[in-house]
Design a protein around this motif. Structure first.
Motif, PDB file in Angstrom:
ATOM      1  N   UNK A  32      29.501  21.333  10.607  1.00  0.00           N
ATOM      2  CA  UNK A  32      28.068  21.487  10.376  1.00  0.00           C
ATOM      3  C   UNK A  32      27.852  22.515   9.281  1.00  0.00           C
ATOM      4  N   UNK A  33      27.015  22.223   8.282  1.00  0.00           N
ATOM      5  CA  UNK A  33      26.253  20.990   8.096  1.00  0.00           C
ATOM      6  C   UNK A  33      27.162  19.785   7.836  1.00  0.00           C
ATOM      7  N   UNK A  97      33.191  22.524   4.626  1.00  0.00           N
ATOM      8  CA  UNK A  97      32.066  22.188   3.736  1.00  0.00           C
ATOM      9  C   UNK A  97      32.505  21.314   2.570  1.00  0.00           C
ATOM     10  N   UNK A 115      30.983  20.323  -2.638  1.00  0.00           N
ATOM     11  CA  UNK A 115      30.914  21.220  -1.481  1.00  0.00           C
ATOM     12  C   UNK A 115      29.454  21.425  -1.096  1.00  0.00           C
ATOM     13  N   UNK A 116      29.219  21.525   0.207  1.00  0.00           N
ATOM     14  CA  UNK A 116      27.864  21.795   0.699  1.00  0.00           C
ATOM     15  C   UNK A 116      27.654  23.308   0.686  1.00  0.00           C
ATOM     16  N   UNK A 117      26.683  23.778  -0.103  1.00  0.00           N
ATOM     17  CA  UNK A 117      26.455  25.228  -0.222  1.00  0.00           C
ATOM     18  C   UNK A 117      25.282  25.683   0.641  1.00  0.00           C
ATOM     19  N   UNK A 118      24.133  25.075   0.496  1.00  0.00           N
ATOM     20  CA  UNK A 118      23.029  25.359   1.406  1.00  0.00           C
ATOM     21  C   UNK A 118      23.117  24.286   2.496  1.00  0.00           C
ATOM     22  N   UNK A 119      22.132  24.182   3.376  1.00  0.00           N
ATOM     23  CA  UNK A 119      22.227  23.088   4.351  1.00  0.00           C
ATOM     24  C   UNK A 119      22.046  21.741   3.680  1.00  0.00           C
ATOM     25  N   UNK A 121      22.014  21.167   0.044  1.00  0.00           N
ATOM     26  CA  UNK A 121      22.401  21.066  -1.364  1.00  0.00           C
ATOM     27  C   UNK A 121      23.897  21.238  -1.510  1.00  0.00           C
ATOM     28  N   UNK A 122      24.461  20.451  -2.407  1.00  0.00           N
ATOM     29  CA  UNK A 122      25.866  20.585  -2.733  1.00  0.00           C
ATOM     30  C   UNK A 122      26.076  20.437  -4.218  1.00  0.00           C
ATOM     31  N   UNK A 123      27.281  20.777  -4.678  1.00  0.00           N
ATOM     32  CA  UNK A 123      27.600  20.654  -6.101  1.00  0.00           C
ATOM     33  C   UNK A 123      29.096  20.454  -6.241  1.00  0.00           C
ATOM     34  N   UNK A 125      32.170  18.073  -8.889  1.00  0.00           N
ATOM     35  CA  UNK A 125      32.558  17.310 -10.080  1.00  0.00           C
ATOM     36  C   UNK A 125      32.840  15.857  -9.709  1.00  0.00           C
ATOM     37  N   UNK A 143      25.174  17.443  -8.774  1.00  0.00           N
ATOM     38  CA  UNK A 143      24.513  18.083  -7.635  1.00  0.00           C
ATOM     39  C   UNK A 143      24.126  16.985  -6.655  1.00  0.00           C
TER      40      UNK A 143
ATOM     41  N   UNK B  26      23.565  32.227   1.401  1.00  0.00           N
ATOM     42  CA  UNK B  26      23.469  31.331   2.557  1.00  0.00           C
ATOM     43  C   UNK B  26      24.681  31.616   3.439  1.00  0.00           C
ATOM     44  N   UNK B  31      25.892  27.437  11.205  1.00  0.00           N
ATOM     45  CA  UNK B  31      25.985  25.972  11.256  1.00  0.00           C
ATOM     46  C   UNK B  31      24.927  25.290  10.414  1.00  0.00           C
ATOM     47  N   UNK B  32      23.904  26.047  10.007  1.00  0.00           N
ATOM     48  CA  UNK B  32      22.878  25.482   9.116  1.00  0.00           C
ATOM     49  C   UNK B  32      22.871  26.205   7.774  1.00  0.00           C
ATOM     50  N   UNK B  33      23.930  26.981   7.504  1.00  0.00           N
ATOM     51  CA  UNK B  33      23.985  27.770   6.263  1.00  0.00           C
ATOM     52  C   UNK B  33      22.670  28.533   6.070  1.00  0.00           C
ATOM     53  N   UNK B  96      26.555  24.767 -13.130  1.00  0.00           N
ATOM     54  CA  UNK B  96      26.649  23.330 -12.864  1.00  0.00           C
ATOM     55  C   UNK B  96      25.649  22.511 -13.672  1.00  0.00           C
ATOM     56  N   UNK B 108      26.566  27.354  -8.421  1.00  0.00           N
ATOM     57  CA  UNK B 108      26.878  27.477  -6.993  1.00  0.00           C
ATOM     58  C   UNK B 108      28.250  28.117  -6.822  1.00  0.00           C
ATOM     59  N   UNK B 128      27.747  31.526   1.069  1.00  0.00           N
ATOM     60  CA  UNK B 128      27.660  30.674  -0.107  1.00  0.00           C
ATOM     61  C   UNK B 128      26.584  31.254  -1.011  1.00  0.00           C
TER      62      UNK B 128
END
Lengths: 152, 172
Positions: A32-33, A97, A115-119, A121-123, A125, A143, B26, B31-33, B96, B108, B128
């Motif tokens: 999770x996430x 993640x 990779x998932x950075x926030x719940x 959002x991810x970024x 390649x 992204x 974050x 579990x929810x960042x 990015x 990020x 993060x």
């Protein structure tokens, strides 16, 4: 015969208990996430990594709809379809993640690591290539943003 | 030999199109960042060092928080100190998205913050990080130490909010 059965059952129990122990000895899903909670729909945006200004590729922002296939050892497995569905489809795996997504999109084969950075959002390649010319691929930054809407 | 490795200038960089960025934490263990604090960062290019572009940085929102940044390609490595150099930060991230004057480039990565305690240290958070270019800095470095202290740490948590790990290590 009876003795053989007892030995066989005992062996099975020992193996099962070993499996149970080993499954708790390392990080394992669920993570999770994840890619489906609270929504399974993500918007993909692409940027030219080779550009000095990381120019965004215009008019190309497909949605990817993920479906959870369950745990596969240490990874969570998914399949996905683009929205609209005829744009492409493929598979994903998640470990922590980190996500690896691959498949076909707009007629290109691709492999995407992100990779998932926030719940939401991810970024990362993406490496994409045309099936008829695999040596002439290209690398982009990406992204991924989880959409408030869910896939149907 | 000089062409055998990537060398500056690396673009996008941290100062063209604006030297002010925000950084948002974050909590990676959440579990929810869970989103934490957002701080402002000001970068100044100093020199090229081998294959790297080297910068100094300071915060224009958190007092006496500053350090060095080094860029190779799109990858940025940063370290810095606060609280009279008892508090420390390490930040590794990557630029990015599109970087033009009207696009507010985003990056990020990961941000770790800790304090010294004479032993293993006190973990503030393993987080993060999301960074976004938002313009140019108006505050000078000399003014940054006089900023009001609103939270004890740049990630924006008070002692009572620290992770169990932080509380455990702090009493060892």
């Amino acid at each position: 015969m009876l003795k053989q059965k007892i030995v066989s059952i005992t062996t099975s129990l020992v193996m099962l208990s070993g499996l149970a122990l080993s499954s708790q000895s390392y990080a394992s899903p669920p993570y999770s996430p994840d890619l489906v909670t609270p929504s399974d729909r993500w918007k993909l945006t692409l940027y030219w990594d080779r550009s000095a200004t990381h120019d965004q590729i215009p008019f190309v922002q497909p949605y990817l709809c993920f479906k959870d296939l369950g745990a596969d050892d240490e990874q969570e497995a998914y399949k996905w379809e683009a929205l609209p569905a005829n744009l492409g489809s493929g598979t994903s795996t998640q470990e922590g993640d980190q996500i690896v997504t691959n498949g076909k999109l707009f007629g290109f084969n691709f492999d995407m690591q992100w990779e998932i950075y926030t719940r939401d959002e991810g970024a990362g390649h993406i490496r994409a290539w045309h099936p008829n010319n695999p040596s002439n691929g290209f690398t982009l930054n990406i992204t991924m943003k989880r959409d408030a809407k869910k896939c149907k | 030999m000089s062409s055998a490795y990537a060398k500056p200038p690396h673009k996008p960089n941290l100062v063209d199109n604006g030297n002010r960025w925000t950084i948002t934490a974050y909590n990676d263990a959440s579990l929810v960042h869970r989103q934490m604090a957002t701080q402002g960062l000001c970068f100044k290019f100093v020199s090229n060092v081998g294959s790297h572009q080297r910068y100094t940085w300071y915060s224009d929102t958190f007092p006496d928080w500053n350090g060095w940044a080094s860029q190779e390609g799109d990858q940025i490595k940063m370290y810095g100190d606060y609280a009279k150099d008892v508090g420390h930060d390490g930040i590794n991230w990557e630029i990015v998205t599109e970087d033009r004057p009207n696009t507010k480039a985003m990056g990020y990565g990961h941000w770790t913050e800790w304090r010294e305690n004479g032993k293993f240290g006190v973990t503030i958070v393993f987080a993060n990080a999301k960074l976004q270019r938002i313009g140019n800095c108006n505050k000078k470095f000399e003014e940054s130490s006089a900023l009001p202290l609103e939270k004890s740490d740049p990630m924006g948590i008070e002692t009572s909010e620290k992770t169990p790990e932080a509380l455990t290590t702090s009493v060892q």
